[in-house]
Design a protein around this motif. Sequence first.
Motif, mmCIF file in Angstrom:
data_model
loop_
_atom_site.group_PDB
_atom_site.id
_atom_site.type_symbol
_atom_site.label_atom_id
_atom_site.label_comp_id
_atom_site.label_asym_id
_atom_site.label_seq_id
_atom_site.Cartn_x
_atom_site.Cartn_y
_atom_site.Cartn_z
ATOM 1 N N VAL A 185 13.789 -82.305 22.852
ATOM 2 C CA VAL A 185 15.223 -82.842 23.486
ATOM 3 C C VAL A 185 14.965 -83.118 24.892
ATOM 4 O O VAL A 185 15.448 -83.471 25.378
ATOM 5 C CB VAL A 185 16.192 -81.543 22.511
ATOM 6 N N ALA A 186 14.335 -82.031 25.186
ATOM 7 C CA ALA A 186 13.630 -81.912 26.900
ATOM 8 C C ALA A 186 13.772 -83.347 27.185
ATOM 9 O O ALA A 186 14.684 -83.921 28.328
ATOM 10 C CB ALA A 186 12.985 -80.919 27.319
ATOM 11 N N ASP A 245 23.314 -83.008 23.517
ATOM 12 C CA ASP A 245 21.715 -82.108 23.474
ATOM 13 C C ASP A 245 22.279 -81.243 22.104
ATOM 14 O O ASP A 245 23.426 -80.343 22.201
ATOM 15 C CB ASP A 245 21.772 -81.256 24.362
ATOM 16 N N SER A 275 16.096 -81.479 18.160
ATOM 17 C CA SER A 275 14.372 -80.738 17.993
ATOM 18 C C SER A 275 13.511 -81.215 16.478
ATOM 19 O O SER A 275 13.831 -81.166 15.687
ATOM 20 C CB SER A 275 14.583 -79.456 18.306
ATOM 21 N N LYS A 317 11.734 -77.555 15.538
ATOM 22 C CA LYS A 317 13.034 -76.298 15.396
ATOM 23 C C LYS A 317 12.662 -77.042 13.946
ATOM 24 O O LYS A 317 11.923 -76.194 12.780
ATOM 25 C CB LYS A 317 13.537 -76.368 15.722
HETATM 26 C C1 LIG Z 1 15.562 -75.639 21.814
HETATM 27 C C2 LIG Z 1 16.772 -76.663 22.681
HETATM 28 C C3 LIG Z 1 16.129 -77.957 23.883
HETATM 29 C C4 LIG Z 1 14.653 -77.800 24.079
HETATM 30 O O1 LIG Z 1 14.410 -79.043 23.100
HETATM 31 P P1 LIG Z 1 12.713 -79.245 22.925
HETATM 32 O O2 LIG Z 1 12.376 -80.222 21.569
HETATM 33 O O3 LIG Z 1 11.763 -78.066 22.668
HETATM 34 O O4 LIG Z 1 12.557 -79.643 24.442
HETATM 35 C C5 LIG Z 1 17.062 -78.043 24.298
HETATM 36 N N1 LIG Z 1 18.352 -77.959 23.840
HETATM 37 C C6 LIG Z 1 19.011 -76.772 23.747
HETATM 38 C C7 LIG Z 1 20.514 -76.392 23.485
HETATM 39 C C8 LIG Z 1 17.973 -75.724 23.176
HETATM 40 O O5 LIG Z 1 18.329 -75.204 21.941
#
Ligand SMILES: *Cc1c(COP(=O)(O)O)cnc(C)c1O
Length: 402
Positions: free
Chosen positions: A74-75, A190, A215, A218
């Motif tokens: 997600v980043a 996000d 993500s 997760k």
């Molecule tokens: C886990 C998370 C991210 C980052 O996600 P990645 O897939 O690890 O890059 C960003 N925002 C929130 C709110 C998250 O919980």
Amino acid sequence: MPGSTIYEELGVPSVVNATGTKTRIGGSRIRPEAREAMDRAAEAFVRLSDLQARASDLVADATGADAGYVTCGVASALALGTAACIAGDDLGAMARLPDTEGLADEVVMARTHRTGYDHAVRASGARIVDVGTNDRHLGTGSRNVEPWEYADAITEDTAAVAYVAKPYTEPDLKTVCAIAHDEGVPVVVDAAAELPPATNLERFTDAGADLVAFSGGKAIRGPQTTGILAGRADLVSSVAAQHLDMHAAESVWEPPTSLLDPDELGGVPRQGIGRPMKVGKEELVGLISALKAFVAEDHDALGEEWLARSERVADALDSVPGVETTITATDKTAVAPEVAATVDGDAAGVTATEVVAGLRREEPRVFVGADSLPEGFTVNPMCLTDDETDYVIDRLRAHFDT
Ligand SMILES: *Cc1c(COP(=O)(O)O)cnc(C)c1O
């Protein structure tokens, strides 16, 4: 603890994960079907743009969005999505990022939505413009951010509005999208950890989001270094142009037109801002396969399983002097029902901090949730097997000396 891990073979302590899908301890367990798919992906070659075009269709089907893309988390989806909002289909702008001189590069965000991950938004070259306050906690009845504050902050320099979807975030997404769209500005959401329920795959798109990020590492249980970006086809196309490695001889450049239209772009994009965020064929296939399995999964049954595991931990802790537990509802801060334990250090003879730190020093390391320290800790069932749950109960009891 049953079985030994490859980490131990390498001389690195492995972790029993009782705190949920946290990146720092490895995300989640990749689904067996995704692992098998990754193995097969490693055996042959494929043009990544073709694979992303296919992934786009599958992500679109799963989310109800026009198009989709597989990122390395997600980043990275936030960085790429913001870059797409800034550059659009302008090849020159894509080539100049993160230099944004002369471009609309502001991202409007509520102060109370700011997280450590918004560094990724800024990595595109964007500047974040904060709106609102943190007044909700003053007890005056006032809210953190009023809808008009978004409208007030949007100017001709605005590239996007960024929104973090959490049960506690306000105003609601629909309201924010309506305001942004009135000004012709896209909204990037996000929603990294907002799965399950699987219905959330469509929820944010339905509310009007232009891009939504989930993500892959997760609850979807794909590779840890994957994420999904779902949304408007033109923005996804800009993401692809800035992410894929395409700098090729133009005379033979024939990208999949559903993802990239050479006529619209007017030339071959150079390596873009997304190039350091590469997604391999194995991860791509792993994510696709995991997403399919996630959509087909019986989430009610899984929820029952998580609840049963949490109840087992809570029952064991309730018999410890000085410890009290509750099981949090699934719609609070975590997607799974988790055990929240409070520890009265005098009655227990040990503090919550000592227990949490002590568990982490063991081999294997045992990670429980530390967000509620010093009062207590949490145990999250998402990443535990039944055997590991017994092990965690055993180790907790040992630290409480019962
Ligand atoms: C886990 C998370 C991210 C980052 O996600 P990645 O897939 O690890 O890059 C960003 N925002 C929130 C709110 C998250 O919980």
